[in-house]
Structure formats: C-alpha cells, structure tokens
Design an enzyme around this catalytic site. Structure first.
Site, PDB file in Angstrom:
ATOM      1  N   SER A   1      25.887  58.121 -15.843  1.00  0.00           N
ATOM      2  CA  SER A   1      27.238  57.668 -15.264  1.00  0.00           C
ATOM      3  C   SER A   1      28.477  57.786 -16.082  1.00  0.00           C
ATOM      4  O   SER A   1      29.453  57.380 -15.676  1.00  0.00           O
ATOM      5  CB  SER A   1      26.937  55.555 -15.890  1.00  0.00           C
ATOM      6  OG  SER A   1      26.640  55.775 -17.329  1.00  0.00           O
TER       7      SER A   1
ATOM      8  N   PRO B   1      52.533  44.815 -22.588  1.00  0.00           N
ATOM      9  CA  PRO B   1      51.778  45.359 -23.781  1.00  0.00           C
ATOM     10  C   PRO B   1      50.895  46.317 -23.264  1.00  0.00           C
ATOM     11  O   PRO B   1      49.972  46.886 -22.089  1.00  0.00           O
ATOM     12  CB  PRO B   1      51.082  44.585 -24.557  1.00  0.00           C
ATOM     13  CG  PRO B   1      51.821  43.422 -24.018  1.00  0.00           C
ATOM     14  CD  PRO B   1      52.349  43.471 -22.611  1.00  0.00           C
TER      15      PRO B   1
ATOM     16  N   GLN C   1      45.326  69.221 -24.217  1.00  0.00           N
ATOM     17  CA  GLN C   1      43.306  68.721 -23.688  1.00  0.00           C
ATOM     18  C   GLN C   1      43.468  67.098 -22.700  1.00  0.00           C
ATOM     19  O   GLN C   1      44.521  66.458 -23.537  1.00  0.00           O
ATOM     20  CB  GLN C   1      42.327  68.122 -25.143  1.00  0.00           C
ATOM     21  CG  GLN C   1      41.874  69.360 -25.852  1.00  0.00           C
ATOM     22  CD  GLN C   1      40.601  69.835 -26.468  1.00  0.00           C
ATOM     23  OE1 GLN C   1      41.194  70.576 -27.465  1.00  0.00           O
ATOM     24  NE2 GLN C   1      39.968  68.792 -26.219  1.00  0.00           N
TER      25      GLN C   1
ATOM     26  N   CYS D   1      33.614  71.496 -24.867  1.00  0.00           N
ATOM     27  CA  CYS D   1      34.740  72.511 -23.920  1.00  0.00           C
ATOM     28  C   CYS D   1      36.088  73.539 -24.113  1.00  0.00           C
ATOM     29  O   CYS D   1      35.719  74.428 -22.618  1.00  0.00           O
ATOM     30  CB  CYS D   1      34.988  71.134 -23.161  1.00  0.00           C
ATOM     31  SG  CYS D   1      36.119  69.824 -23.549  1.00  0.00           S
TER      32      CYS D   1
ATOM     33  N   HIS E   1      41.849  71.109 -19.266  1.00  0.00           N
ATOM     34  CA  HIS E   1      42.193  71.292 -20.283  1.00  0.00           C
ATOM     35  C   HIS E   1      42.648  72.620 -20.627  1.00  0.00           C
ATOM     36  O   HIS E   1      42.760  73.313 -19.746  1.00  0.00           O
ATOM     37  CB  HIS E   1      41.006  71.902 -21.862  1.00  0.00           C
ATOM     38  CG  HIS E   1      40.463  70.439 -22.020  1.00  0.00           C
ATOM     39  ND1 HIS E   1      40.500  69.427 -21.602  1.00  0.00           N
ATOM     40  CD2 HIS E   1      39.423  70.413 -22.695  1.00  0.00           C
ATOM     41  CE1 HIS E   1      39.843  68.923 -22.365  1.00  0.00           C
ATOM     42  NE2 HIS E   1      38.926  68.884 -22.460  1.00  0.00           N
TER      43      HIS E   1
HETATM   44  N1  LIG Z   1      34.212  64.286 -20.676  1.00  0.00           N
HETATM   45  C1  LIG Z   1      34.133  65.857 -21.767  1.00  0.00           C
HETATM   46  O1  LIG Z   1      35.201  65.973 -21.082  1.00  0.00           O
HETATM   47  C2  LIG Z   1      32.976  66.436 -21.406  1.00  0.00           C
HETATM   48  C3  LIG Z   1      33.145  67.750 -21.536  1.00  0.00           C
HETATM   49  C4  LIG Z   1      32.325  67.819 -22.660  1.00  0.00           C
HETATM   50  C5  LIG Z   1      31.308  67.974 -23.431  1.00  0.00           C
HETATM   51  N2  LIG Z   1      31.313  66.514 -23.075  1.00  0.00           N
HETATM   52  C6  LIG Z   1      30.754  65.638 -24.191  1.00  0.00           C
HETATM   53  O2  LIG Z   1      29.351  64.714 -22.828  1.00  0.00           O
HETATM   54  C7  LIG Z   1      28.960  63.753 -23.526  1.00  0.00           C
HETATM   55  C8  LIG Z   1      29.229  62.571 -22.668  1.00  0.00           C
HETATM   56  O3  LIG Z   1      30.417  62.554 -22.441  1.00  0.00           O
HETATM   57  P1  LIG Z   1      31.499  61.270 -21.077  1.00  0.00           P
HETATM   58  O4  LIG Z   1      32.554  62.799 -21.460  1.00  0.00           O
HETATM   59  O5  LIG Z   1      30.456  61.991 -20.083  1.00  0.00           O
HETATM   60  O6  LIG Z   1      31.104  60.314 -21.857  1.00  0.00           O
HETATM   61  P2  LIG Z   1      31.080  58.983 -21.063  1.00  0.00           P
HETATM   62  O7  LIG Z   1      31.650  58.935 -19.686  1.00  0.00           O
HETATM   63  O8  LIG Z   1      31.577  57.629 -22.125  1.00  0.00           O
HETATM   64  O9  LIG Z   1      29.834  58.530 -20.366  1.00  0.00           O
HETATM   65  C9  LIG Z   1      28.601  58.508 -22.104  1.00  0.00           C
HETATM   66  C10 LIG Z   1      27.347  58.191 -20.885  1.00  0.00           C
HETATM   67  O10 LIG Z   1      25.887  58.147 -22.345  1.00  0.00           O
HETATM   68  C11 LIG Z   1      25.264  56.806 -21.536  1.00  0.00           C
HETATM   69  N3  LIG Z   1      24.581  56.749 -23.636  1.00  0.00           N
HETATM   70  C12 LIG Z   1      25.432  56.088 -24.271  1.00  0.00           C
HETATM   71  N4  LIG Z   1      24.843  55.715 -25.071  1.00  0.00           N
HETATM   72  C13 LIG Z   1      23.172  56.187 -24.655  1.00  0.00           C
HETATM   73  C14 LIG Z   1      22.050  55.083 -25.369  1.00  0.00           C
HETATM   74  N5  LIG Z   1      21.798  55.042 -26.246  1.00  0.00           N
HETATM   75  N6  LIG Z   1      20.946  55.609 -24.149  1.00  0.00           N
HETATM   76  C15 LIG Z   1      21.352  56.798 -22.976  1.00  0.00           C
HETATM   77  N7  LIG Z   1      22.098  56.815 -22.614  1.00  0.00           N
HETATM   78  C16 LIG Z   1      23.387  56.232 -23.366  1.00  0.00           C
HETATM   79  C17 LIG Z   1      26.066  56.459 -20.911  1.00  0.00           C
HETATM   80  O11 LIG Z   1      25.107  55.328 -20.168  1.00  0.00           O
HETATM   81  P3  LIG Z   1      25.469  53.797 -20.592  1.00  0.00           P
HETATM   82  O12 LIG Z   1      27.001  54.078 -19.161  1.00  0.00           O
HETATM   83  O13 LIG Z   1      24.508  53.460 -19.763  1.00  0.00           O
HETATM   84  O14 LIG Z   1      25.665  53.826 -22.039  1.00  0.00           O
HETATM   85  C18 LIG Z   1      27.523  57.040 -20.387  1.00  0.00           C
HETATM   86  O15 LIG Z   1      25.856  57.275 -19.182  1.00  0.00           O
HETATM   87  C19 LIG Z   1      29.816  63.337 -25.279  1.00  0.00           C
HETATM   88  O16 LIG Z   1      28.539  64.237 -26.178  1.00  0.00           O
HETATM   89  C20 LIG Z   1      30.584  64.723 -25.251  1.00  0.00           C
HETATM   90  O17 LIG Z   1      30.817  65.259 -26.438  1.00  0.00           O
HETATM   91  C21 LIG Z   1      31.740  65.898 -22.822  1.00  0.00           C
END
Ligand SMILES: NC(=O)c1ccc[n+]([C@@H]2O[C@H](COP(=O)([O-])OP(=O)(O)OC[C@H]3O[C@@H](n4cnc5c(N)ncnc54)[C@H](OP(=O)(O)O)[C@@H]3O)[C@@H](O)[C@H]2O)c1
EC number: 1.2.1.11
Length: 336
Positions: free
Chosen positions: A9, A180, A155, A128, A240
């Site tokens: 998600s 706000p 970023q 990233c 970024h």
């Molecule tokens: N955004 C970026 O640009 C980016 C780039 C490189 C790496 N990353 C890394 O990729 C990862 C995810 O980033 P994101 O940006 O996609 O974050 P995000 O949009 O906040 O999504 C987090 C995801 O993790 C899932 N999750 C959290 N706790 C969980 C659990 N206990 N069991 C199963 N699923 C769980 C959430 O599912 P629910 O909705 O069900 O809670 C959601 O699908 C992080 O480690 C981040 O550092 C992100």
C-alpha cells in the site's frame, strides 16, 4: 515466478505494481502483504484484483521466488526470517541490512554481480539518494578514480512515504486558505520551506541520511571514496536532485565527462545551457533514468568537476532498482 510485495500500500509498494507491469516482469502469481491497516484492501494488477494479506509469521512465503520488501526497517528485521525461510530471495528497500557484511548492497549499473553472493538470501537496495548518485559516479569512475565527493541533496517530500506527500499537498492548501498548518511527517512545515535535516542526527553532526551516502557509496563502488553530504528536504513532490562536486585522480575535462555521462548505463545527458536545458524534478517524475546536467569544471579545484543530477527516487531510487536486481538474477539464471 511467484512474487511477493511486502508493503504494497505504500509509496514504494505502489510503484512496484507499476514497474513490474511496465517491464513485463514474468509473474505467475503475485502476493501482496501489509499490516492490519491495509490487509483486505484490493489492488488491481494486470487486470486482476489481488487482496492484501496480513504479514504474519507463518508459511505464506512458501514457493515464493522473489519478495520485494518496502515496509520499513523494523518490519524487514522482524520478518526477514519468515520471508526467506523457504528460499525466497528478499530484495529489501529498507536500511535494515544495508551495511551488514553478508548482505550485498546492489545497484545493477555498478555492482550487479554482488547480488550473486547472498548467504542469507537477502539483497539490500541502497538508500535512494545514494542509488542515483552512484549511477552517475560510475560513468566517471570508469575514466579515473574518484577520490572525494561533496554533495548537497534536494529531496522530495515523497521520499518520506505516501503520507508525507499528502501532507505537503495539504500544507500548501492550508497556507493558501489561511488555515493553521498541520505538521506530522516532517520536523517543520515543508510548504514554502526547506528543512536541512533528513533522518536523525549522529554523533559527528551529520544526519543518518548523510552517513548513508558516505558508507553505502563505498560499499557499492568497492571504493575508498570519501563522501561529504548535506541532505535537505525540499517542497518538491517527487524526484530527488543532487548538486555534486567530485575530485578525481587525474583531471577530467567537461567534454570527456559529457561523453562518459552520455554513454553511461542508466544515465541521460541533459545539459544544454544555451537552451536552458537541465534536469528538474517537476518534469522527470516517473522516468527511469538518472539525468545529468550543469556539467562544469570546479573553479576551486583543478581535479574537480561539478554537475547536477535528478532521478525519481521512488522509481530508480527504490522499486525500479529492486526490479532490475531481480531481472539480473533471472538473466544470469541465478533464480527461478
Ligand atoms: N519513498 C521513497 O522514496 C523511498 C525510497 C527508497 C526506499 N524507501 C524505503 O522503502 C520503505 C517503504 O517506504 P514508503 O515510502 O513506501 O513508505 P510508506 O508509503 O509509508 O509505506 C509503508 C508501507 O509499509 C507497510 N507496513 C508498515 N508496517 C508494516 C507491518 N508491520 N507489516 C506489514 N507492512 C507494514 C505499510 O502497510 P500498511 O499501510 O498496511 O501499514 C505500507 O505499505 C521504507 O523502508 C523506506 O525507507 C522509500
């Protein structure tokens, strides 16, 4: 291939769905996992609805060939054993394992072969900002050794996840409506602002994000390069940008650098000052390559070169890089 996405998600999870489809990744069955927040939700992949399963310590990963994990470091640490128990290769987007010695840290354009040596069946996807920087550095490293890097990053909000992107939209709306401003995902209001802090501070005054750029670059490039970074959150939504100064063993001319970037794997040269052509995040969201422009000799260092790069950090900085790792494993018949 039986493929799983853990964190379906999220910002990166959703990108996985797009990238796997876009690249015609060979999938017989796709499993989606999440926490109780998204379990039960349905996403459409290649015309078929797939329900998100609750990630649990059970046998759901039996028969899975590749699991793309993007659910944060805590989840990756807790569930790595469950995910890899029956032989699935876990390609992890979080920072959980990146610097562990027995876990390869891979950017296919730079060190694809490292993915073949994975004693724990885990491959880490780098941070990233580091991914897009090393794709550009590699083109120059092929000419002469890079000794030092100074980098300032710009970023986008989405680097902090899907909810952070929503918060930026909402903050702009609130400011313009005179309401706000709600601050939850960032330390301060990001709309109309810049925040010179990404992740927490470490003892040396650098943030964790900045230290990731130092340590991960050395590991990926198998290099003694020193990287000094300042990482800044900017109110862009996606992609970024990085302003990079490098010092090389021998001087590299602008012409030579342009040639190297123009032919570098995963790179697009976009450097035409007369026509005001240079990479910008607004126009490059959703694109695969890393774009390079503003290439100049460093006026303060005769062995120095400076340039500007932009890359979509949810795509090349996360989902695409992970899928490219999997594609490499398939290509060399190391999986499946
Ligand atoms: N955004 C970026 O640009 C980016 C780039 C490189 C790496 N990353 C890394 O990729 C990862 C995810 O980033 P994101 O940006 O996609 O974050 P995000 O949009 O906040 O999504 C987090 C995801 O993790 C899932 N999750 C959290 N706790 C969980 C659990 N206990 N069991 C199963 N699923 C769980 C959430 O599912 P629910 O909705 O069900 O809670 C959601 O699908 C992080 O480690 C981040 O550092 C992100």
């Amino acid at each position: 291939m039986k493929v799983a996405i853990v964190g379906a998600s999220g910002a990166v999870g959703q990108e996985f769905l797009r990238v796997l489809d876009e690249r015609n990744f060979p999938i017989d069955e796709l499993l989606l996992f999440g926490s109780s927040r998204s379990a039960g939700r349905k996403y459409t992949f290649r015309g078929k609805e797939i329900e998100v399963k609750l990630l649990q310590h059970n046998d759901d990963f039996k028969g899975v060939d590749i699991a793309f994990a993007s659910a944060g470091a805590g989840t990756s640490k807790e569930f790595a054993g469950t995910i890899t128990k029956y032989g699935a290769v876990m390609i992890d987007n979080s920072s959980a394992f990146r610097m562990e010695e027995d876990i390869p840290l891979v950017v296919p354009e730079v060190n694809a072969e490292d993915a073949l040596n994975r004693p724990r069946n885990i491959i880490a996807n780098p941070n990233c900002t580091t991914i897009q920087m090393v794709v550009a550095l590699k083109a120059i490293e092929n000419l002469t050794h890079i000794k030092r890097v100074h980098v300032s990053t710009y970023q986008a909000a989405s680097g902090a996840g899907a909810a952070a992107m929503d918060e930026l939209y909402e903050q702009y709306r609130q400011v313009l409506a005179g309401e706000p401003v709600k601050v939850e995902k960032f330390a301060y209001q990001l709309a109309f602002n810049l925040i010179p802090q990404i992740d927490v501070f470490t003892d040396n005054g650098y943030t964790k994000e900045e230290m990731k750029m130092y340590n991960e670059t050395r590991k990926i490039m198998h290099s003694d390069v020193k990287v000094s970074a300042t990482c800044v959150r900017v109110p862009a939504l996606r992609s970024h940008s990085e302003s990079i100064w490098i010092e090389t063993e021998r001087p590299v001319s602008v012409e030579e650098a342009r040639e190297a970037f123009a032919h570098g794997e995963g790179l697009v040269l976009m450097d035409n000052p007369e026509k005001k052509e240079y990479p910008m995040p607004l126009f490059l969201a959703g694109k695969d390559p890393v774009y390079v422009g503003r290439i100049r000799k460093d006026l303060a260092d005769e062995n120095g070169l400076t340039f500007w790069i932009v890359g979509d950090q949810i795509k090349k900085g996360a989902a695409l890089n992970a899928v490219q790792i999997a594609e490499y494993l398939i290509k060399v018949k190391n999986i499946g």
